[in-house]
Design a protein around this motif. Structure first.
Motif, short mmCIF file in Angstrom:
data_model
loop_
_atom_site.label_atom_id
_atom_site.label_comp_id
_atom_site.label_asym_id
_atom_site.label_seq_id
_atom_site.Cartn_x
_atom_site.Cartn_y
_atom_site.Cartn_z
N LYS A 101 0.83 -1.20 0.00
CA LYS A 101 0.00 0.00 0.00
C LYS A 101 0.87 1.26 0.00
O LYS A 101 0.62 2.22 -0.76
CB LYS A 101 -0.92 -0.01 1.23
CG LYS A 101 -1.87 1.17 1.30
CD LYS A 101 -2.74 1.09 2.54
CE LYS A 101 -3.67 2.29 2.64
NZ LYS A 101 -4.50 2.25 3.87
N LYS A 102 1.90 1.28 0.84
CA LYS A 102 2.80 2.43 0.89
C LYS A 102 3.57 2.58 -0.42
O LYS A 102 3.77 3.70 -0.93
CB LYS A 102 3.77 2.27 2.06
CG LYS A 102 3.11 2.43 3.41
CD LYS A 102 4.11 2.20 4.54
CE LYS A 102 3.43 2.34 5.90
NZ LYS A 102 4.38 2.06 7.01
N ARG A 103 4.01 1.46 -0.98
CA ARG A 103 4.77 1.51 -2.23
C ARG A 103 3.91 2.05 -3.37
O ARG A 103 4.36 2.89 -4.17
CB ARG A 103 5.30 0.12 -2.57
CG ARG A 103 6.25 0.09 -3.77
CD ARG A 103 6.63 -1.31 -4.12
NE ARG A 103 5.45 -2.09 -4.55
CZ ARG A 103 5.50 -3.37 -4.93
NH1 ARG A 103 6.66 -4.03 -4.92
NH2 ARG A 103 4.41 -4.02 -5.31
N ASN A 104 2.66 1.58 -3.45
CA ASN A 104 1.76 2.05 -4.51
C ASN A 104 1.43 3.53 -4.33
O ASN A 104 1.31 4.28 -5.32
CB ASN A 104 0.47 1.23 -4.50
CG ASN A 104 0.72 -0.22 -4.86
OD1 ASN A 104 1.72 -0.54 -5.52
ND2 ASN A 104 -0.17 -1.11 -4.44
N THR A 105 1.27 3.98 -3.05
CA THR A 105 0.98 5.40 -2.81
C THR A 105 2.15 6.28 -3.25
O THR A 105 1.95 7.31 -3.92
CB THR A 105 0.69 5.63 -1.31
OG1 THR A 105 -0.38 4.80 -0.90
CG2 THR A 105 0.33 7.09 -1.05
N LEU A 106 3.37 5.88 -2.90
CA LEU A 106 4.55 6.65 -3.31
C LEU A 106 4.70 6.66 -4.82
O LEU A 106 5.07 7.68 -5.43
CB LEU A 106 5.80 6.05 -2.65
CG LEU A 106 5.93 6.25 -1.14
CD1 LEU A 106 7.13 5.46 -0.61
CD2 LEU A 106 6.09 7.72 -0.79
N SER A 107 4.41 5.53 -5.45
CA SER A 107 4.50 5.46 -6.91
C SER A 107 3.49 6.38 -7.57
O SER A 107 3.81 7.07 -8.55
CB SER A 107 4.28 4.01 -7.35
OG SER A 107 4.32 3.91 -8.76
N ALA A 108 2.27 6.40 -7.04
CA ALA A 108 1.24 7.27 -7.61
C ALA A 108 1.58 8.74 -7.42
O ALA A 108 1.38 9.56 -8.34
CB ALA A 108 -0.11 6.95 -6.97
N LEU A 109 2.11 9.10 -6.25
CA LEU A 109 2.50 10.49 -6.00
C LEU A 109 3.67 10.91 -6.90
O LEU A 109 3.72 12.04 -7.41
CB LEU A 109 2.87 10.68 -4.53
CG LEU A 109 1.72 10.60 -3.52
CD1 LEU A 109 2.26 10.62 -2.10
CD2 LEU A 109 0.75 11.76 -3.72
N LYS A 122 2.29 11.47 -10.33
CA LYS A 122 1.52 12.71 -10.38
C LYS A 122 2.44 13.92 -10.42
O LYS A 122 2.15 14.92 -11.11
CB LYS A 122 0.60 12.77 -9.15
CG LYS A 122 -0.38 13.92 -9.18
CD LYS A 122 -1.31 13.85 -7.97
CE LYS A 122 -2.31 15.00 -8.00
NZ LYS A 122 -3.22 14.95 -6.84
#
Length: 252
Positions: free
Chosen positions: A45-53, A56
Motif C-alpha cells: 500500500k505504501k509503495r503504490n501510494t509513493l509510486s502514484a504520487l 503525479k
C-alpha cells in the motif's frame, strides 16, 4: 457419498502452524502467515501510494491554476490558509464592540441575580471554607464546667447539637412534628442536595467573574479605537485586561 464426506469441514484435519522453537524464544514470537499478510499489504500500500504520487509529480503542469492558490501559501514547507481581511470601518467596529459589551453585561447581571437568589436560600451557614462561629458560655464554678452538657444547656436533642441551622428545642419537637429532623436517611438526602446547591453557587460565582473580565477586555479594545498615541503599561492576562497609558489631549 464418500467424496462428500471427504469434503466436509468437520471431517478434515486442522492444520496448525508451529510455534517458536525453544532455542529461539529470546527472539520473540514466531511470525505467522496472518502477520506476514498484514505486513505485506501495508508495504504494498505504501509503495503504490509513493509510486502514484511520484507519477503525479512528474506529470504535473507547472502552468496549471487552481483556486486554492489564492487562499493558501507555503510557509516553512507547510501550507497555511490565508485569513481574509475584514472590510469594516471604525464606526462599525465601535458598534460591534458596544453590542458585545451589552450582551456580556446582560449575561453577567443575570448570573449575579441567580447568585443572590441562591445565597438567600442557602444563607452560607455550613459552606466549605467558611470561618466557624464561636459560641462562648460563661460558668461560675469549676464543678459546673465539669458537669456542663451542651444539649441540656441549649434545650435540644443531642443529635442536633452539631447543626448550625434548623436546631429546634425539645419543647418544639414535642409540640410539633418536624419531618426530617432526626431521621438519618432524610438528613443525608438533604445534606446531599445542599452540597449540590453550593457547587452550583460556586460555578455561578466563577462564571460571573469570567463575564466581568471579558467585558473589561472588550471595553479596552473599544477604547483603543479612539486613541492613537498609547503606551502599554501591563500586558493582558487570563484574569485581567491589558492596561494602556494614553497621551493627554485637551479637547476644545
Amino acid at each position: 457419498m464418500s467424496s462428500f464426506r471427504k469434503a466436509l469441514k468437520s471431517k478434515q484435519k486442522n492444520h496448525r502452524e508451529r510455534s517458536q522453537p525453544a532455542f529461539r524464544k529470546n527472539v520473540g514470537l514466531l511470525e505467522k502467515k496472518k502477520d506476514y499478510k498484514l505486513r505485506a499489504e501495508d508495504y504494498h500500500k505504501k509503495r503504490n501510494t509513493l509510486s502514484a504520487l511520484r507519477k503525479k509529480t512528474l506529470e504535473k503542469n507547472p502552468d496549471e491554476f487552481y483556486f486554492k492558490m489564492t487562499s493558501a501559501k507555503l510557509q516553512d514547507g507547510v501550507h497555511v490558509i490565508k485569513q481574509p481581511v475584514e472590510e469594516t470601518t471604525e464606526e462599525q467596529l465601535k458598534v460591534m464592540r458596544t453590542q458585545d459589551i451589552k450582551y456580556v453585561e446582560m449575561k453577567r447581571v443575570a448570573e449575579a441575580k441567580k447568585i443572590e437568589r441562591l445565597k438567600s436560600e442557602l444563607h452560607l451557614l455550613d459552606a466549605e471554607g467558611k470561618q466557624p462561629n464561636k459560641h462562648i458560655f460563661f460558668l461560675d464554678t469549676k464543678n459546673e464546667v465539669e458537669q456542663f452538657d451542651l444539649a441540656t444547656h441549649l434545650k435540644t436533642a443531642p443529635e442536633l447539637v452539631d447543626r448550625v441551622y434548623n436546631r429546634p428545642t425539645i419543647e418544639t419537637l414535642q409540640k410539633e412534628s418536624i419531618k426530617g429532623v432526626t431521621e438519618p436517611h432524610l438528613l443525608k438526602k438533604l445534606a446531599k442536595q445542599r452540597k449540590h446547591q453550593y457547587t452550583i453557587l460556586k460555578q455561578r460565582i466563577e462564571r460571573e467573574k469570567k463575564m466581568f473580565i471579558i467585558s473589561q477586555k472588550i471595553q479596552t479594545k473599544k477604547d483603543l479605537l479612539d486613541k492613537t498615541q498609547k503606551v502599554k503599561v501591563k500586558t493582558e492576562t487570563v484574569d485581567s485586561p491589558a492596561i494602556y497609558k494614553f497621551k493627554y489631549q485637551r479637547k476644545r
